[in-house]
Structures are given as structure tokens and as C-alpha cells.
Design an enzyme around this catalytic site. Structure first.
Site, short mmCIF file in Angstrom:
data_model
loop_
_atom_site.label_atom_id
_atom_site.label_comp_id
_atom_site.label_asym_id
_atom_site.label_seq_id
_atom_site.Cartn_x
_atom_site.Cartn_y
_atom_site.Cartn_z
N TYR A 111 18.50 29.91 8.23
CA TYR A 111 17.68 30.46 8.69
C TYR A 111 17.19 30.79 9.99
O TYR A 111 17.64 29.14 11.05
CB TYR A 111 16.10 29.53 7.45
CG TYR A 111 16.64 30.36 6.89
CD1 TYR A 111 16.01 31.97 6.25
CD2 TYR A 111 16.04 29.45 5.77
CE1 TYR A 111 15.93 32.11 5.10
CE2 TYR A 111 15.84 29.74 4.17
CZ TYR A 111 16.15 30.84 3.27
OH TYR A 111 15.95 31.01 2.32
N LYS B 109 1.11 -1.00 0.04
CA LYS B 109 0.03 0.55 -0.15
C LYS B 109 0.91 1.17 0.38
O LYS B 109 2.02 0.89 0.61
CB LYS B 109 -1.33 0.06 2.05
CG LYS B 109 -0.02 -0.16 2.48
CD LYS B 109 -0.95 -0.11 3.61
CE LYS B 109 -0.65 -0.19 5.52
NZ LYS B 109 -1.86 0.19 6.14
N MET C 65 14.72 24.58 1.87
CA MET C 65 13.62 24.04 1.15
C MET C 65 14.80 22.95 0.12
O MET C 65 13.95 21.59 -0.19
CB MET C 65 13.31 24.43 0.04
CG MET C 65 12.47 24.76 -1.16
SD MET C 65 11.39 25.29 -2.21
CE MET C 65 10.47 26.32 -0.61
#
Length: 366
Positions: A254, A35, A302
Site C-alpha cells: 500500500y 498487571k 492488516m
């Protein structure tokens, strides 16, 4: 050239882990649970490694169609059953087995017109309180199904909530056995944790290993994958794309939440949360650089992370970075469970969260 990030699937490890589950299950047949697109690996990519299973268990019709398209002619089980009465026609055409966990699904079967009776797994809610009939209603559900000409064989199943922990399976197992002792049908009760930790108590006709097939320990951190003799089936790797030299007091990334206490060389690796690497990882999360264990420092961006190069002074632009799995340089393994623990989650989620922009490839020679 594309970014250097890559997810590698290890077919030999899939075969090994399937064999490990089969040995633990003694005489039971094995559903290979695929799954969630084979826990993020890709159904098509794992098929060769798992085709030695006795059947494939999965979530929905789309996944079932993919397994049949690969040439599999053996049993295929829909773990949550059908979601709409129209699904039953495709179940007939694809020769699928499906779970029945509620009255509405029995109603759908009763109204279904088919020339071929269907094989079903009747599910009990023995204490997990997700899907399934309550124990006191299980017998009547079995009787109703057994009277339907649309139904062939009825198997019995349940799912354990604490097979991986101290609470264990005793209570749920007692509930299940008390409610099914006089009912005919094959049994399937063992998930990954029950298959490895409670094999003697949960011997049934079928076991349903999932996460162990993909090399993750179902009861981490009590036991790691090596304890269960499991091998990683996915390696997420990238390369260094930059080197920075810091002095005492310099900060990284950051939020400037990491401050160098002294001279420090860091590497910038091409991976970030847009690739599925968990943003909740922070300073101290383990990584392998050139096959050597070190740590991430600062926040996950990111598209990038930064790593401490103190243990690997030879590292340079293009050096391999292993986020989890097996280093192609040294063969060292960084268990996905350790990375997940640093992120406050589980290995299942990391596997399933690898982003579409990350390319996949088979391991060399596989």
C-alpha cells in the site's frame, strides 16, 4: 490448518529474569508485577515461572481472583487499590493487600464492616503526579489510617518517574524520605529501572519489578536487555507464505512507499497489525528470517508484512520469521525493544498489544 503465527512464552526465561531482579534487590522481597494480564503474556502462562516471587502485584480484582485460583496463597497487592467500596468485601475474602492513594479510599475503609483488618500500602505522590497523597498530607493520611480498626499494617510506597533516565531518582527519594522518616511501616519504592540502576539508594522491604521480568530493558536504548542479563520471555513468530522477485523500479504494498533500487527478492510473512504487530513499523525494522537478521520493507498490512531476503537466499515458503524474541532455528535473539523503537513506542506496548487471534504456546519442553 491455522495461520502459522504463534506467540511463545518461555518459562525458563521468566525464572531467570526473576532471579536477576532478586539478586539486584539484595535483601528486599520481590513483588512480581503481573498487571495487564502479565504484560500480555497471560497470568496463567507466567505463573509457573514467577511463583518464586514473594508476592504478586496487579491491577484489579479480576486479576487477583485468577492468581488465587492458581493456588497462590501468598501476598497479592492491588496497585491502584479499590475502585468501589463494595470491592473491600472481596479484598477480605481473597486476603488481598491494597494501595490507598486518596481520601476517598480511606473513606471507603472507614465505612467498611469487616472482622478482618486489611493490609494497605499508603502511596505518596513524590513527584510523578499521578496517584498518591502529596508529601505534606502523607503524615495525616497515615495517622487517619492507623486509627481505623479496619486497617492492619500500613506499608509506604511511591513510584519514580525518571528512574530509567538522566534525571534519576534523587529528588523524589529525598521527598519520600523526608516525609516518612518518622512513620512506621515497610517501604516499597523501586520499580524495574530503580531495582537495576539504583539498587543501593532504593533498598526497601519490597521491590516491584515489572518489565524486567519479561526480558525488556527498562532504560533502552541506553542499555539493552543483554546488558542487564535479561532473557526474552515472549517470542512472536510466523512463517513465509509467499516469495516475490522484484526488478529495479518495482514498488511494494500500500502506498508504494518502497521502491526497489535493483533486483530484489522479498518474502511475505503472515503477520500484520491485526495481530498486534505495530503498523508504524516501516522499511528497516529488524526481523529474523531463518534465524538471520534482515529488514522489513514497505508498509505493515492488516495480515502481512514483506521482508528483504537478500541475507537469506535459501528462504522459501514455510521458512520461520521471528518478529521479536528468540529464533527456534538459530537461537538468535531479536530484542522486542528494537522493534518497539522502530515503531516509535516501547516494548511494554508491543507485549500488551498481541491480538486475541494470535495463539499462545509454551516453549518446547516447558
Amino acid at each position: 490448518m491455522p495461520r502459522p503465527i504463534l506467540a511463545t512464552v518461555h518459562t525458563a526465561a521468566l525464572r531467570h529474569n526473576l532471579d536477576r531482579a532478586r539478586r539486584a534487590a539484595v535483601d528486599a522481597r520481590v513483588w512480581a508485577v503481573v498487571k495487564a494480564n502479565a504484560y500480555g503474556h497471560g497470568i496463567e502462562r507466567v505463573y509457573e515461572g514467577l511463583r518464586g516471587a514473594d508476592g504478586f502485584a496487579l491491577l484489579d480484582l479480576a486479576e487477583a481472583e485468577r492468581v488465587r485460583a492458581l493456588g497462590w496463597r501468598g501476598p497479592v497487592l492491588l496497585l491502584e487499590g479499590v475502585f468501589d467500596a463494595r470491592d473491600l468485601e472481596l479484598c477480605s475474602r481473597l486476603d488481598l493487600w491494597h494501595t490507598v492513594h486518596c481520601d476517598e479510599q480511606i473513606d471507603m475503609l472507614a465505612a467498611h464492616k469487616t472482622l478482618k483488618p486489611q493490609r494497605v500500602f499508603l502511596k505518596m505522590n513524590s513527584g510523578m503526579n499521578r496517584l498518591g497523597f502529596a508529601p505534606e498530607r502523607f503524615g495525616s493520611a497515615w495517622t487517619r489510617l492507623n486509627a481505623l480498626p479496619q486497617v492492619d499494617e500500613i506499608s509506604l510506597m511511591t513510584h519514580f518517574s525518571d528512574a530509567d533516565g538522566a534525571r534519576g531518582i534523587a529528588h523524589q527519594l529525598e521527598v519520600f524520605e523526608r516525609a516518612t522518616h518518622d512513620l512506621l511501616g515497610e517501604r516499597s519504592i523501586a520499580n524495574s529501572a530503580a531495582t537495576l540502576r539504583h539498587a543501593r539508594q532504593t533498598r526497601g522491604d519490597w521491590v516491584r519489578p515489572g518489565i524486567v521480568l519479561y526480558g525488556s530493558a527498562p532504560d533502552f536504548p541506553e542499555h539493552d536487555a543483554a546488558h542487564w542479563q535479561l532473557q526474552p520471555t515472549m517470542t512472536l513468530s510466523t512463517k513465509l507464505i509467499g516469495i516475490q522477485t522484484l526488478k529495479a523500479g518495482d514498488t511494494i504494498g500500500y502506498g508504494s512507499n518502497f521502491t526497489a533500487e535493483g533486483p530484489l527478492t522479498i518474502g511475505v510473512a503472515a503477520v500484520g497489525y491485526a495481530d498486534g504487530y505495530p503498523r508504524h513499523c516501516n522499511t528497516g525494522t529488524p526481523v529474523l528470517v531463518n534465524g538471520v537478521r534482515t529488514r522489513m520493507v514497505g508498509r505493515v498490512s492488516m495480515d502481512m508484512i514483506t521482508v528483504d531476503l537478500t541475507p537469506v537466499p535459501e528462504a522459501k515458503f514455510g521458512t520461520e520469521v521471528t518478529l521479536w524474541g528468540r529464533s527456534a532455528v538459530s537461537g538468535a535473539v531479536l530484542p522486542i525493544d528494537e522493534v518497539a523503537q522502530a515503531a516509535g513506542t516501547v516494548g511494554y506496548e508491543l507485549m500488551c498489544a498481541v491480538a486475541p487471534r494470535v495463539p499462545f504456546a509454551p516453549a518446547d519442553g516447558e
